[in-house]
Design a protein around this motif. Structure first.
Motif, PDB file in Angstrom:
ATOM      1  N   GLU A  31       0.823  -1.209   0.000  1.00  0.00           N
ATOM      2  CA  GLU A  31       0.000   0.000   0.000  1.00  0.00           C
ATOM      3  C   GLU A  31       0.857   1.259   0.000  1.00  0.00           C
ATOM      4  O   GLU A  31       0.467   2.281  -0.578  1.00  0.00           O
ATOM      5  CB  GLU A  31      -0.921   0.003   1.230  1.00  0.00           C
ATOM      6  CG  GLU A  31      -1.730   1.287   1.430  1.00  0.00           C
ATOM      7  CD  GLU A  31      -2.611   1.647   0.238  1.00  0.00           C
ATOM      8  OE1 GLU A  31      -2.881   2.858   0.067  1.00  0.00           O
ATOM      9  OE2 GLU A  31      -3.012   0.739  -0.523  1.00  0.00           O
ATOM     10  N   THR A  32       2.035   1.194   0.609  1.00  0.00           N
ATOM     11  CA  THR A  32       2.928   2.351   0.608  1.00  0.00           C
ATOM     12  C   THR A  32       3.377   2.685  -0.809  1.00  0.00           C
ATOM     13  O   THR A  32       3.346   3.854  -1.231  1.00  0.00           O
ATOM     14  CB  THR A  32       4.166   2.079   1.482  1.00  0.00           C
ATOM     15  OG1 THR A  32       3.741   1.835   2.829  1.00  0.00           O
ATOM     16  CG2 THR A  32       5.121   3.279   1.472  1.00  0.00           C
ATOM     17  N   ILE A  33       3.775   1.660  -1.563  1.00  0.00           N
ATOM     18  CA  ILE A  33       4.182   1.876  -2.958  1.00  0.00           C
ATOM     19  C   ILE A  33       3.010   2.393  -3.775  1.00  0.00           C
ATOM     20  O   ILE A  33       3.149   3.331  -4.580  1.00  0.00           O
ATOM     21  CB  ILE A  33       4.738   0.576  -3.577  1.00  0.00           C
ATOM     22  CG1 ILE A  33       6.000   0.136  -2.845  1.00  0.00           C
ATOM     23  CG2 ILE A  33       5.013   0.757  -5.063  1.00  0.00           C
ATOM     24  CD1 ILE A  33       7.158   1.096  -2.956  1.00  0.00           C
ATOM     25  N   ALA A  34       1.831   1.807  -3.570  1.00  0.00           N
ATOM     26  CA  ALA A  34       0.641   2.236  -4.311  1.00  0.00           C
ATOM     27  C   ALA A  34       0.317   3.699  -4.022  1.00  0.00           C
ATOM     28  O   ALA A  34       0.005   4.477  -4.938  1.00  0.00           O
ATOM     29  CB  ALA A  34      -0.551   1.345  -3.965  1.00  0.00           C
ATOM     30  N   SER A  35       0.411   4.097  -2.747  1.00  0.00           N
ATOM     31  CA  SER A  35       0.097   5.481  -2.375  1.00  0.00           C
ATOM     32  C   SER A  35       1.082   6.463  -2.992  1.00  0.00           C
ATOM     33  O   SER A  35       0.698   7.546  -3.446  1.00  0.00           O
ATOM     34  CB  SER A  35       0.111   5.627  -0.846  1.00  0.00           C
ATOM     35  OG  SER A  35      -0.917   4.858  -0.261  1.00  0.00           O
ATOM     36  N   GLU A  37       2.838   5.976  -5.801  1.00  0.00           N
ATOM     37  CA  GLU A  37       2.625   6.026  -7.251  1.00  0.00           C
ATOM     38  C   GLU A  37       1.384   6.836  -7.622  1.00  0.00           C
ATOM     39  O   GLU A  37       1.332   7.453  -8.687  1.00  0.00           O
ATOM     40  CB  GLU A  37       2.511   4.604  -7.802  1.00  0.00           C
ATOM     41  CG  GLU A  37       3.834   3.837  -7.756  1.00  0.00           C
ATOM     42  CD  GLU A  37       3.756   2.499  -8.457  1.00  0.00           C
ATOM     43  OE1 GLU A  37       2.656   2.125  -8.930  1.00  0.00           O
ATOM     44  OE2 GLU A  37       4.807   1.817  -8.544  1.00  0.00           O
ATOM     45  N   GLN A  38       0.393   6.865  -6.728  1.00  0.00           N
ATOM     46  CA  GLN A  38      -0.835   7.623  -6.997  1.00  0.00           C
ATOM     47  C   GLN A  38      -0.728   9.078  -6.537  1.00  0.00           C
ATOM     48  O   GLN A  38      -1.675   9.853  -6.701  1.00  0.00           O
ATOM     49  CB  GLN A  38      -2.018   6.945  -6.307  1.00  0.00           C
ATOM     50  CG  GLN A  38      -2.345   5.570  -6.872  1.00  0.00           C
ATOM     51  CD  GLN A  38      -3.255   4.761  -5.975  1.00  0.00           C
ATOM     52  OE1 GLN A  38      -3.926   5.314  -5.092  1.00  0.00           O
ATOM     53  NE2 GLN A  38      -3.297   3.457  -6.181  1.00  0.00           N
ATOM     54  N   GLY A  39       0.417   9.464  -5.969  1.00  0.00           N
ATOM     55  CA  GLY A  39       0.602  10.848  -5.539  1.00  0.00           C
ATOM     56  C   GLY A  39      -0.098  11.187  -4.251  1.00  0.00           C
ATOM     57  O   GLY A  39      -0.241  12.361  -3.903  1.00  0.00           O
ATOM     58  N   ARG A  40      -0.531  10.165  -3.487  1.00  0.00           N
ATOM     59  CA  ARG A  40      -1.214  10.411  -2.211  1.00  0.00           C
ATOM     60  C   ARG A  40      -0.247  10.465  -1.044  1.00  0.00           C
ATOM     61  O   ARG A  40      -0.599  10.921   0.039  1.00  0.00           O
ATOM     62  CB  ARG A  40      -2.255   9.313  -1.957  1.00  0.00           C
ATOM     63  CG  ARG A  40      -3.404   9.310  -2.940  1.00  0.00           C
ATOM     64  CD  ARG A  40      -4.481   8.294  -2.577  1.00  0.00           C
ATOM     65  NE  ARG A  40      -4.047   6.924  -2.822  1.00  0.00           N
ATOM     66  CZ  ARG A  40      -3.787   6.036  -1.874  1.00  0.00           C
ATOM     67  NH1 ARG A  40      -3.871   6.387  -0.601  1.00  0.00           N
ATOM     68  NH2 ARG A  40      -3.420   4.807  -2.182  1.00  0.00           N
ATOM     69  N   ARG A  41       0.966   9.981  -1.250  1.00  0.00           N
ATOM     70  CA  ARG A  41       1.967   9.933  -0.190  1.00  0.00           C
ATOM     71  C   ARG A  41       3.285  10.447  -0.753  1.00  0.00           C
ATOM     72  O   ARG A  41       3.691  10.031  -1.836  1.00  0.00           O
ATOM     73  CB  ARG A  41       2.124   8.490   0.298  1.00  0.00           C
ATOM     74  CG  ARG A  41       3.075   8.304   1.483  1.00  0.00           C
ATOM     75  CD  ARG A  41       3.255   6.820   1.749  1.00  0.00           C
ATOM     76  NE  ARG A  41       4.105   6.582   2.910  1.00  0.00           N
ATOM     77  CZ  ARG A  41       3.666   6.244   4.115  1.00  0.00           C
ATOM     78  NH1 ARG A  41       2.368   6.101   4.294  1.00  0.00           N
ATOM     79  NH2 ARG A  41       4.490   6.047   5.117  1.00  0.00           N
ATOM     80  N   PRO A  42       3.967  11.345  -0.061  1.00  0.00           N
ATOM     81  CA  PRO A  42       5.225  11.876  -0.594  1.00  0.00           C
ATOM     82  C   PRO A  42       6.331  10.826  -0.581  1.00  0.00           C
ATOM     83  O   PRO A  42       6.384   9.979   0.313  1.00  0.00           O
ATOM     84  CB  PRO A  42       5.548  13.031   0.351  1.00  0.00           C
ATOM     85  CG  PRO A  42       4.873  12.668   1.629  1.00  0.00           C
ATOM     86  CD  PRO A  42       3.613  11.959   1.246  1.00  0.00           C
ATOM     87  N   LEU A  43       7.188  10.891  -1.578  1.00  0.00           N
ATOM     88  CA  LEU A  43       8.379  10.049  -1.613  1.00  0.00           C
ATOM     89  C   LEU A  43       9.471  10.769  -0.833  1.00  0.00           C
ATOM     90  O   LEU A  43       9.922  11.836  -1.245  1.00  0.00           O
ATOM     91  CB  LEU A  43       8.822   9.796  -3.053  1.00  0.00           C
ATOM     92  CG  LEU A  43      10.084   8.939  -3.232  1.00  0.00           C
ATOM     93  CD1 LEU A  43       9.891   7.555  -2.634  1.00  0.00           C
ATOM     94  CD2 LEU A  43      10.462   8.842  -4.707  1.00  0.00           C
ATOM     95  N   LYS A  44       9.881  10.189   0.278  1.00  0.00           N
ATOM     96  CA  LYS A  44      10.872  10.834   1.127  1.00  0.00           C
ATOM     97  C   LYS A  44      12.279  10.572   0.586  1.00  0.00           C
ATOM     98  O   LYS A  44      12.520   9.600  -0.109  1.00  0.00           O
ATOM     99  CB  LYS A  44      10.733  10.330   2.560  1.00  0.00           C
ATOM    100  CG  LYS A  44       9.409  10.741   3.195  1.00  0.00           C
ATOM    101  CD  LYS A  44       9.307  10.282   4.627  1.00  0.00           C
ATOM    102  CE  LYS A  44       9.193   8.772   4.707  1.00  0.00           C
ATOM    103  NZ  LYS A  44       9.005   8.309   6.101  1.00  0.00           N
ATOM    104  N   PRO A  45      13.233  11.465   0.908  1.00  0.00           N
ATOM    105  CA  PRO A  45      14.584  11.366   0.340  1.00  0.00           C
ATOM    106  C   PRO A  45      15.262  10.024   0.549  1.00  0.00           C
ATOM    107  O   PRO A  45      15.881   9.485  -0.370  1.00  0.00           O
ATOM    108  CB  PRO A  45      15.338  12.499   1.046  1.00  0.00           C
ATOM    109  CG  PRO A  45      14.280  13.503   1.370  1.00  0.00           C
ATOM    110  CD  PRO A  45      13.071  12.697   1.712  1.00  0.00           C
ATOM    111  N   ASP A  46      15.158   9.458   1.773  1.00  0.00           N
ATOM    112  CA  ASP A  46      15.846   8.188   2.017  1.00  0.00           C
ATOM    113  C   ASP A  46      15.247   7.053   1.195  1.00  0.00           C
ATOM    114  O   ASP A  46      15.973   6.198   0.669  1.00  0.00           O
ATOM    115  CB  ASP A  46      15.829   7.845   3.510  1.00  0.00           C
ATOM    116  CG  ASP A  46      14.426   7.797   4.092  1.00  0.00           C
ATOM    117  OD1 ASP A  46      13.494   8.321   3.464  1.00  0.00           O
ATOM    118  OD2 ASP A  46      14.260   7.227   5.194  1.00  0.00           O
TER     119      ASP A  46
END
Length: 261
Positions: A31-35, A37-46
């Protein structure tokens, strides 16, 4: 965030991986990857650096995250801070305009979000209230963190949400002052010296004893890891503790306010 998420999806598909497969390699939930990819969760630097390594994308994702517009960086920094907060062994928190999020009642939090300009939708308000209340679970951990709060007396006097919300918030604050591991201090009005005039901030110690800081302003937020900068804020906090009422005096002031709210 949507653009970066779309890049993650493209790179994942190019590598012939499903969301589950990528999540397994990165030790994440699907679900983290899905979120992301859908722009619902920011991709953090690490995580961007980790995905660059797994997908062999030559720092494309890291570069995208580093160059995101400020408006998109704000939730990324905030979410990264909250990841640290969930695992923290110690917190030192100074606030001068509003009660710390970990000490807010649900009604007080709702009143805070209703003051946002531009106005938030009712759904947005309820989502933010739920997220804020969920964060307070760390106070009930089996081994809770050691937390010091210093708050301005102005936040205790303000009546956000009206009289009933104000009284409820004061009672909750007084109850929190008795929780194990919590030291609550109020910075009284009328002080001739004040080490926190530059604004609120939070100091945090991680389980591996890394010391970081976090600060917010009107249009952004900043996670601070540079040891010199963290040291300066730690010095400010130490001075604030000497200038504020001690915990017992603070309880007395709260009792006084509850007697005449």
């Amino acid at each position: 965030m949507k653009l970066v998420g779309a890049l993650v999806a493209v790179f994942r598909e190019t590598a012939c991986l499903t969301q589950r497969e990528l999540a397994d390699r990165a030790c994440l939930h699907q679900e983290t990857i899905a979120s992301i990819e859908q722009g619902r969760r920011p991709l953090k630097p690490d995580l961007a650096r980790l995905l660059d390594s797994i997908l062999e994308t030559k720092r494309a994702l890291s570069t995208a995250v580093e160059n995101m517009p400020e408006v998109d960086l704000i939730p990324a920094w905030a979410e990264e801070y909250m990841d640290f907060e969930r695992e923290a062994i110690a917190l030192s928190w100074f606030e001068n305009q509003v009660l710390p999020g970990l000490l807010q009642t649900e009604n007080y939090a709702r009143a805070v979000f209703r003051t946002d300009v531009p106005a938030l939708s009712q759904d947005e308000i309820e989502q933010r209230v739920a997220a804020r209340v969920e964060r307070q679970e760390i106070l009930q951990r089996k081994i809770p963190p050691t937390i010091s709060f210093i708050i301005s007396e102005a936040t205790v006097r303000d009546r956000l949400g009206g009289k009933n919300v104000h009284i409820e918030a004061l009672r909750h604050l007084r109850a929190c002052a008795e929780l194990p591991g919590i030291a609550l201090q109020i910075m009284p009005l009328g002080r001739e010296t004040h080490a926190g005039l530059s604004g609120p901030f939070i100091l945090l110690e991680t389980p591996d004893h890394q010391h970081i800081a976090y600060a917010e302003n009107q249009r952004g937020s900043q996670l601070i890891t540079d040891p010199d900068e963290v040291s300066i804020l730690a010095q400010k906090y130490a001075m604030l503790r000497t200038q504020a009422l001690n915990p017992e005096e603070t309880k007395g002031l709260l009792d006084l306010r509850l007697g005449d709210p």
